[in-house]
Design a protein around this motif. Structure first.
Motif: not given
Length: 268
Positions: A34-38, A95-96
């Motif tokens: 997820q593109d670096g989401a955490r 993450s937002a």
């Protein structure tokens, strides 16, 4: 679709007044796809002396971040579980983003996998409150290694919740994109299911909880808490939880474990 997601999730970094996360560890769960989401999560483990204590994934409902669930997290910990409680993307320190039914399911699965890696070999349970109950049912249907599922103050589907409102006669059901149709998924759960509901819940009628229970497969149990509302049912139902842990989940020793020190009492 965007407005529905905003209305259903009401994502924010707000905590329920009086939230107390003292003693809970901050955990970060990366989601590489997820593109670096955490995700941010709270981890409240049992002491090492508890041995092979079961672990539990806690899935909260709408509006409040995970810290707002701290009273429920502590009660489940007092019952003997090591508890991991996650914030979905868009909530708290995670993450937002604007959550959706799909993204919340991904977040729940990430929390489930984290528990599997950090507590291998231990029985894993799933707990969901309100909207989190629908996310819990979706997760339980998709995995094969859960030992049991507990849902509280949850529903059959979002269209059914809408129909319970005063203006529910309006024909908006077909327009709902975030359906959370637990009624179509619950029979696919392959482990014992506990459904708990307050008789005085003003947000989600107890009839929806009962209908969800009726659609589930055995073994299962429905607990109606007389006078319980949407927020205080668990605090009024601890004896019923202990009994279910024994009779439904076979956790007799866990149910009789000594009570750990807790934070000040909360109506939640």
């Amino acid at each position: 679709d965007t407005k529905q997601r905003e209305w259903i999730f009401q994502p924010s970094d707000r905590s329920w007044p009086g939230a107390n996360t003292a003693g809970m560890e901050d955990v970060w769960i990366d989601m590489p796809a997820q593109d670096g989401a955490r995700l941010h999560a709270l981890w409240l483990p049992q002491p090492a002396t508890a041995g092979n204590a079961p672990v539990l994934l806690y899935l909260h409902g709408a509006r409040w971040n995970v810290a707002g669930s701290s009273p429920r997290i502590r009660r489940l910990h007092e019952l003997g579980f090591s508890v991991l409680a996650i914030d979905y993307r868009g909530f708290g320190k995670s993450s937002a983003g604007l959550p959706s039914e799909e993204s919340a399911a991904e977040d729940a699965r990430a929390g489930w996998d984290w528990l599997g890696r950090h507590a291998p070999g231990r029985p894993r349970f799933i707990f969901g409150h309100s909207l989190g109950g629908a996310i819990a049912i979706d997760l339980a249907r998709s995995v094969q290694d859960e030992a049991g599922v507990m849902v509280e103050a949850t529903f059959t589907s979002i269209p059914d919740v809408v129909r319970s409102f005063r203006w529910g006669w309006l024909p908006v059901g077909p327009l709902i994109t975030q359906r959370f149709a637990s009624i179509d998924k619950v029979a696919g759960i392959g482990s014992p299911l506990l459904v708990v509901h307050g008789s005085a819940d003003p947000l989600i009628p107890a009839t929806l909880g009962r209908q969800l229970f009726d659609a589930a497969s055995e073994p299962k149990r429905f607990v109606l808490i007389e006078g319980g509302n949407h927020h205080n049912t668990q605090s009024r139902a601890m004896e019923q939880y202990r009994q279910a842990l024994d009779e439904l989940f076979g956790l007799r020793l866990l149910a009789q474990a000594p009570t750990a020190p807790t934070a000040p009492a909360s109506p939640r």
